[in-house]
Design an enzyme around this catalytic site. Structure first.
Site, mmCIF file in Angstrom:
data_model
loop_
_atom_site.group_PDB
_atom_site.id
_atom_site.type_symbol
_atom_site.label_atom_id
_atom_site.label_comp_id
_atom_site.label_asym_id
_atom_site.label_seq_id
_atom_site.Cartn_x
_atom_site.Cartn_y
_atom_site.Cartn_z
ATOM 1 N N ARG A 5 83.428 112.345 27.729
ATOM 2 C CA ARG A 5 83.460 111.392 28.864
ATOM 3 C C ARG A 5 82.503 111.682 29.871
ATOM 4 O O ARG A 5 82.078 110.816 30.768
ATOM 5 C CB ARG A 5 84.867 111.557 29.578
ATOM 6 C CG ARG A 5 85.946 111.045 28.722
ATOM 7 C CD ARG A 5 87.242 110.843 29.376
ATOM 8 N NE ARG A 5 88.220 109.927 28.812
ATOM 9 C CZ ARG A 5 89.280 109.881 29.198
ATOM 10 N NH1 ARG A 5 89.934 110.746 30.062
ATOM 11 N NH2 ARG A 5 90.124 109.150 28.405
ATOM 12 N N LEU A 36 78.219 112.115 30.903
ATOM 13 C CA LEU A 36 76.976 111.367 30.473
ATOM 14 C C LEU A 36 76.540 111.506 29.341
ATOM 15 O O LEU A 36 76.076 110.704 28.677
ATOM 16 C CB LEU A 36 75.989 111.867 31.698
ATOM 17 C CG LEU A 36 74.657 111.349 31.836
ATOM 18 C CD1 LEU A 36 74.606 109.805 31.953
ATOM 19 C CD2 LEU A 36 73.781 112.029 32.817
ATOM 20 N N TYR A 73 74.348 129.185 36.565
ATOM 21 C CA TYR A 73 74.765 127.972 35.461
ATOM 22 C C TYR A 73 73.741 128.433 34.370
ATOM 23 O O TYR A 73 73.919 128.495 33.136
ATOM 24 C CB TYR A 73 74.180 126.572 36.135
ATOM 25 C CG TYR A 73 74.095 125.421 35.077
ATOM 26 C CD1 TYR A 73 75.329 124.801 34.474
ATOM 27 C CD2 TYR A 73 72.814 124.917 34.593
ATOM 28 C CE1 TYR A 73 75.626 123.960 33.778
ATOM 29 C CE2 TYR A 73 72.954 123.999 33.711
ATOM 30 C CZ TYR A 73 74.179 123.404 33.223
ATOM 31 O OH TYR A 73 74.205 122.231 32.517
HETATM 32 O O1 GFB Z 1 68.196 116.695 40.303
HETATM 33 P P1 GFB Z 1 68.363 118.015 41.264
HETATM 34 O O2 GFB Z 1 69.665 118.084 42.051
HETATM 35 O O3 GFB Z 1 68.220 119.423 40.633
HETATM 36 O O4 GFB Z 1 67.031 117.999 42.315
HETATM 37 P P2 GFB Z 1 67.207 120.307 39.834
HETATM 38 C C1 GFB Z 1 65.848 117.738 41.747
HETATM 39 C C2 GFB Z 1 64.809 117.746 43.079
HETATM 40 O O5 GFB Z 1 65.062 116.544 43.802
HETATM 41 C C3 GFB Z 1 64.977 118.773 44.169
HETATM 42 C C4 GFB Z 1 65.069 117.111 45.051
HETATM 43 O O6 GFB Z 1 63.572 119.385 44.567
HETATM 44 C C5 GFB Z 1 65.761 118.368 45.082
HETATM 45 O O7 GFB Z 1 65.327 119.092 46.462
HETATM 46 N N1 GFB Z 1 65.820 115.842 45.719
HETATM 47 C C6 GFB Z 1 65.487 114.949 46.940
HETATM 48 C C7 GFB Z 1 67.280 115.547 45.721
HETATM 49 N N2 GFB Z 1 66.477 114.295 47.262
HETATM 50 C C8 GFB Z 1 67.590 114.625 46.810
HETATM 51 C C9 GFB Z 1 68.960 114.058 46.755
HETATM 52 O O8 GFB Z 1 69.190 113.167 47.428
HETATM 53 N N3 GFB Z 1 69.910 114.520 45.818
HETATM 54 C C10 GFB Z 1 69.472 115.833 45.131
HETATM 55 N N4 GFB Z 1 70.287 116.229 44.131
HETATM 56 N N5 GFB Z 1 68.114 116.160 45.106
HETATM 57 C C11 GFB Z 1 69.367 121.124 38.568
HETATM 58 C C12 GFB Z 1 70.121 122.248 38.388
HETATM 59 O O9 GFB Z 1 68.261 121.517 39.167
HETATM 60 O O10 GFB Z 1 69.063 120.405 37.178
HETATM 61 C C13 GFB Z 1 70.956 122.093 37.139
HETATM 62 O O11 GFB Z 1 70.770 122.521 39.428
HETATM 63 C C14 GFB Z 1 70.462 121.526 35.681
HETATM 64 O O12 GFB Z 1 71.478 123.414 37.297
HETATM 65 C C15 GFB Z 1 69.729 120.292 36.351
HETATM 66 O O13 GFB Z 1 69.627 122.538 35.427
HETATM 67 C C16 GFB Z 1 69.290 119.771 35.162
HETATM 68 O O14 GFB Z 1 66.136 119.723 38.696
HETATM 69 O O15 GFB Z 1 66.509 121.139 40.752
#
Ligand code: GFB
Length: 318
Positions: free
Chosen positions: A16, A18, A140
């Site tokens: 279920r 993504l 993680y």
């Molecule tokens: O996709 P994201 O949350 O995860 O964030 P990671 C990627 C980048 O986007 C970071 C920026 O530099 C965030 O600071 N960003 C900018 C934002 N605006 C936003 C927003 O509104 N929301 C979010 N979420 N980010 C994850 C890991 O890392 O990637 C997991 O924490 C996993 O464990 C996943 O590996 C694939 O790419 O940094």
């Protein structure tokens, strides 16, 4: 043993989510009809005895481990114990149980955050465990590294055909759009959609300079199916350690991603940055030599993928 029989029983754990829902679509499209699927209510993957019993009863021949506790940068940072413990538990039950049940091939899905924070780019599979991890998602990552190593250990000790794939940042229909727990791409779709026409700025986390590679969910699913169908000799010749990165081969900055999403959504809001939020790893581009050498290629470009994801979001009521 590789997947060839269209009647083979295939268990997609996490169907279920993504990635799991994408894998189910890909298998069904390719004519695999004997899929074994269980919701969280039907089978608690944290419960080892229940998982063993399930394997003994259903006897799947192939398993895709797409079940995991996942989230964006903030969720990873805020709930370290959940990300470490739940993932270790789920994958231990699924991987070890699959070995006990005589599963023919298992594909475990890891994540590119298993590679060292400052590893050279693009990230080659052999960079695993060559340096310190990115602190925000180390919990993680450590769980996922343990899963990769469990597959490797079972292969060494018992000769099973269990492999791990490392998908780069995923997105697509079925994604999580909750602004606190989501990844960047769905978060930005929502932020621009909600701000559209308001004249208000859209706030991004961090500096906008980190670079990420984005893969559309159906592309990842087709790469998983490709790996499931690749004969053993060919698979282990390309990936002697059983590790295969999954990506598209190019990345872009978060600022560039934001501009692309703004264009697709049809918004013209100014972009501002919240420096109190973390940037995470400066860059995360995977080396896809192994996967591409098996003859697989992605087919959905970023703008097209964002458009499809935005359409899906609108269908859900925006
Ligand atoms: O996709 P994201 O949350 O995860 O964030 P990671 C990627 C980048 O986007 C970071 C920026 O530099 C965030 O600071 N960003 C900018 C934002 N605006 C936003 C927003 O509104 N929301 C979010 N979420 N980010 C994850 C890991 O890392 O990637 C997991 O924490 C996993 O464990 C996943 O590996 C694939 O790419 O940094």
């Amino acid at each position: 043993m590789h997947l060839s029989d269209s009647n083979a029983p295939i268990f997609v754990a996490g169907h279920r989510g993504l990635v799991g829902s994408g894998v189910v679509r890909a298998l069904e499209r390719a004519g695999f009809s004997n899929l074994i699927l269980r919701s969280r209510r039907e089978l608690d993957l944290l419960d080892g005895a229940a998982v063993d019993e399930f394997y003994a009863r259903e006897k799947p021949a192939y398993v895709v481990v797409a079940a995991a506790k996942v989230g964006g940068i903030l969720a990873n940072d805020r709930y370290p114990a959940d990300f470490l413990f739940d993932n270790l538990q789920i994958q231990n039950n699924l991987i070890h149980g699959a070995w006990s049940a005589g599963v023919k091939r298992l594909v475990f899905l890891g994540s590119t955050c298993i590679y060292p924070k400052l590893a050279p780019q693009p990230l080659k599979e052999e960079y695993l465990l060559t340096g310190p991890l990115e602190p925000t998602n180390q919990w993680y990552a450590i769980a996922k590294i343990a899963g990769v190593k469990l597959c490797e250990a079972l292969r060494r000790q018992h000769g099973v055909d269990f492999v791990s794939m490392m998908p780069t940042n995923m997105y697509g229909p079925g994604d999580n759009f909750d602004l606190q727990s989501s990844h960047v791409l769905p978060a930005l779709i929502r932020k621009f959609h909600e701000a559209k026409g308001s004249g208000k700025p859209v706030t991004l986390w961090g500096s906008g300079t980190p670079k990420r590679e984005f893969m559309y969910v159906d592309d990842l699913a087709s790469s998983i199916l490709h790996v499931l169908r690749t004969p053993e000799e060919e698979l282990f010749e390309a990936a002697p350690d059983g590790l295969i990165n999954a990506g598209v081969g190019h990345d872009l900055s978060i600022a560039e991603l934001a501009e692309t999403i703004r264009r697709v959504v049809g918004a013209d809001n100014e972009i501002v940055y919240d420096a109190t939020k973390p940037d995470g790893t400066p860059r995360k581009l995977v080396d896809v030599t192994r996967l591409f050498s098996l003859g697989w290629r992605p087919s959905v470009g970023l703008e097209e993928g964002i458009r499809r994801t935005y359409d899906w979001y609108l269908e859900q009521g925006g």
